[in-house]
Design a protein around this motif. Structure first.
Motif, PDB file in Angstrom:
ATOM      1  N   GLU A 237     -76.932  36.265 -65.181  1.00  0.00           N
ATOM      2  CA  GLU A 237     -77.278  37.690 -65.038  1.00  0.00           C
ATOM      3  C   GLU A 237     -77.776  37.993 -63.630  1.00  0.00           C
ATOM      4  OE1 GLU A 237     -79.350  39.532 -68.601  1.00  0.00           O
ATOM      5  OE2 GLU A 237     -79.300  37.425 -69.231  1.00  0.00           O
ATOM      6  N   ALA A 238     -78.523  37.061 -63.050  1.00  0.00           N
ATOM      7  CA  ALA A 238     -79.001  37.267 -61.686  1.00  0.00           C
ATOM      8  C   ALA A 238     -77.837  37.334 -60.705  1.00  0.00           C
ATOM      9  CB  ALA A 238     -79.948  36.138 -61.300  1.00  0.00           C
ATOM     10  N   VAL A 239     -76.881  36.428 -60.864  1.00  0.00           N
ATOM     11  CA  VAL A 239     -75.728  36.387 -59.969  1.00  0.00           C
ATOM     12  C   VAL A 239     -74.892  37.662 -60.095  1.00  0.00           C
ATOM     13  CG1 VAL A 239     -73.510  35.223 -59.630  1.00  0.00           C
ATOM     14  CG2 VAL A 239     -75.616  33.887 -59.782  1.00  0.00           C
ATOM     15  N   SER A 288     -71.164  31.010 -69.043  1.00  0.00           N
ATOM     16  CA  SER A 288     -72.363  30.217 -69.294  1.00  0.00           C
ATOM     17  C   SER A 288     -73.610  30.904 -68.749  1.00  0.00           C
ATOM     18  CB  SER A 288     -72.221  28.833 -68.643  1.00  0.00           C
ATOM     19  OG  SER A 288     -73.445  28.144 -68.650  1.00  0.00           O
ATOM     20  N   PRO A 289     -74.755  30.773 -69.428  1.00  0.00           N
ATOM     21  CA  PRO A 289     -76.013  31.286 -68.862  1.00  0.00           C
ATOM     22  C   PRO A 289     -76.360  30.642 -67.523  1.00  0.00           C
ATOM     23  CG  PRO A 289     -76.292  30.737 -71.190  1.00  0.00           C
ATOM     24  CD  PRO A 289     -74.950  30.207 -70.781  1.00  0.00           C
ATOM     25  N   ALA A 290     -75.800  29.436 -67.274  1.00  0.00           N
ATOM     26  CA  ALA A 290     -76.049  28.728 -66.012  1.00  0.00           C
ATOM     27  C   ALA A 290     -75.003  29.028 -64.956  1.00  0.00           C
ATOM     28  CB  ALA A 290     -76.099  27.225 -66.266  1.00  0.00           C
ATOM     29  N   ALA A 291     -74.117  29.961 -65.218  1.00  0.00           N
ATOM     30  CA  ALA A 291     -73.008  30.220 -64.296  1.00  0.00           C
ATOM     31  C   ALA A 291     -73.498  30.855 -63.002  1.00  0.00           C
ATOM     32  CB  ALA A 291     -71.983  31.128 -64.968  1.00  0.00           C
ATOM     33  N   ALA A 292     -73.134  30.226 -61.901  1.00  0.00           N
ATOM     34  CA  ALA A 292     -73.398  30.748 -60.564  1.00  0.00           C
ATOM     35  C   ALA A 292     -72.373  30.195 -59.588  1.00  0.00           C
ATOM     36  CB  ALA A 292     -74.808  30.381 -60.102  1.00  0.00           C
TER      37      ALA A 292
END
Length: 396
Positions: A237-239, A288-292
């Motif tokens: 979400e941040a990205v 993924s929640p870890a996607a960046a």
């Protein structure tokens, strides 16, 4: 001092009323260029984010030339493998001087030390390791090589050695564009009969990998998942909401990415929702929640996915060549697709041409720049403009 003030005043005017926040101004590249070099730098540092640039880097950056005795053995037993392994890189410092802003390091777990100290392939070829490499391999800690027992010679034999080289270079060049260090956590079986199998990477090994990075790089020298996630519920979400730091804040810093399969990524993440407390970004899918960060290595087959991921906000690494095939054929199609795809980091085995191939194949940005404005994310704002020129380029 008064000249600096005039430049800054001009930059304030160009950036619009909200200096200190993204201006939203849709300036043309010509307007920025007309404002002068000092203003270009200030405008870019303020208005561009880490993911708004493009750089070239190297694949298996530590790898040096295989001895001819090993190559002869490989050509006789596995000619295709011999061809794919027949590339080499200059030392990391030379690569960074020439503008490489992405490096790739393969690490092997060796908590006790000396696990890889007697490579079977070298012994079969009648070769011995140099004393400095023997000493490094004897020490506990992660080792750096391509294929144990066969392709074991490295410009920095240990993980900490490699990290130290990058850290010292970064300190000497504090304005450099952000550097991505990709890591493969190698767990391969023995490559030859009587050879040594790699140890697995469990959570303790990954903890140690993180600790080594933090021992070399203080927080102000790193870009970590927590830095990007900030107060957002997930890293993804941040990205997607623009969470990458500005170019100005990212200069002089290094970020790390674990380029591994889903099983190893799951071990590295553990029970975390995203990557809380971790050093490395991880290769994962866009949901993924870890996607960046994404590794999408084929810009010819995955070009559309790369462009969509980059436009959404993700950072992507792709490859301009692989297995020495493009370089041997002097085939530039994959290189051109990679540089046009928007992938922020384009990896190559040929930062310089290879004289043995008798052609000029290499992968560089126009003007040999270290970083340019991204052709997808910043096309309307500063397309093709130099974010960082290369410091030194020894072409010989």
């Amino acid at each position: 001092m008064w000249k600096t003030g005039l430049v800054l005043a001009a930059c304030y005017a160009l950036s619009g009323p909200a200096w200190g926040q993204p201006s939203g101004c849709d300036l043309t590249a010509q307007q920025i260029e007309d404002a002068g070099a000092g203003c270009q730098r200030a405008w870019m540092d303020h208005n561009l984010k880490l993911n708004d640039i493009v750089s070239v880097g190297t694949h298996n950056s530590y790898k040096v030339e295989l001895p001819e005795q090993i190559m002869a053995m490989l050509r006789a037993s596995a000619p295709e493998s011999a061809e794919e392994l027949d590339y080499r890189h200059r030392p990391l410092t030379e690569q960074l001087d020439a503008g490489a802003r992405q490096l790739e390091i393969d690490v092997y777990n060796d908590p006790q030390g000396a696990r890889f100290i007697a490579p079977v392939g070298l012994r079969a070829a009648g070769l011995a390791l140099a004393p400095a490499q023997l000493a490094a391999l004897a020490e506990p800690g992660f080792k750096v090589m391509h294929v144990q027992d066969i392709d074991v010679l490295s410009s920095c034999a240990s993980w900490r050695d490699c990290l130290g080289i990058v850290r010292r270079w970064s300190l000497a060049h504090p304005d450099h564009a952000p550097i991505l260090i990709m890591v493969n956590a190698k767990t391969d079986k023995a490559a030859l009969p009587g050879g040594v199998a790699a140890l697995p990477f469990d959570s303790a090994a990954f903890d140690a990998l993180d600790e080594d990075v933090r021992a070399e790089f203080p927080p102000e020298a790193l870009i970590t998942p927590d830095d990007v996630q900030a107060g957002c519920p997930t890293l993804r979400e941040a990205v997607l909401s623009g969470g990458w730091p500005s170019l100005g804040k990212a200069r002089g810093r290094v970020m790390f990415a674990l380029d591994e399969d889903a099983a190893k990524i799951a071990i590295y993440r553990g029970e975390r929702h995203s990557l809380e407390g971790r050093v490395f970004f991880v290769n994962t899918d866009e949901a993924s929640p870890a996607a960046a960060y994404l590794t999408l290595n084929d810009p010819l087959l995955e070009g559309d996915r790369i462009r969509k991921a980059v436009a959404a906000g993700f950072i992507v690494r792709t490859r301009a060549d692989a297995g020495t095939h493009e370089a041997r054929a002097d085939d530039t199609r994959r290189r051109e697709a990679a540089l046009a795809s928007g992938a922020q980091f384009v990896s190559t085995d040929y930062l310089w041409p290879e004289p043995r191939l008798h052609n000029d194949y290499q992968v560089r940005l126009p003007g040999n720049a270290a970083a340019l404005c991204n052709p997808v994310r910043a096309a309307k704002r500063c397309a093709g403009m130099t974010v960082e020129p290369a410091a030194v380029d020894k072409q010989d």
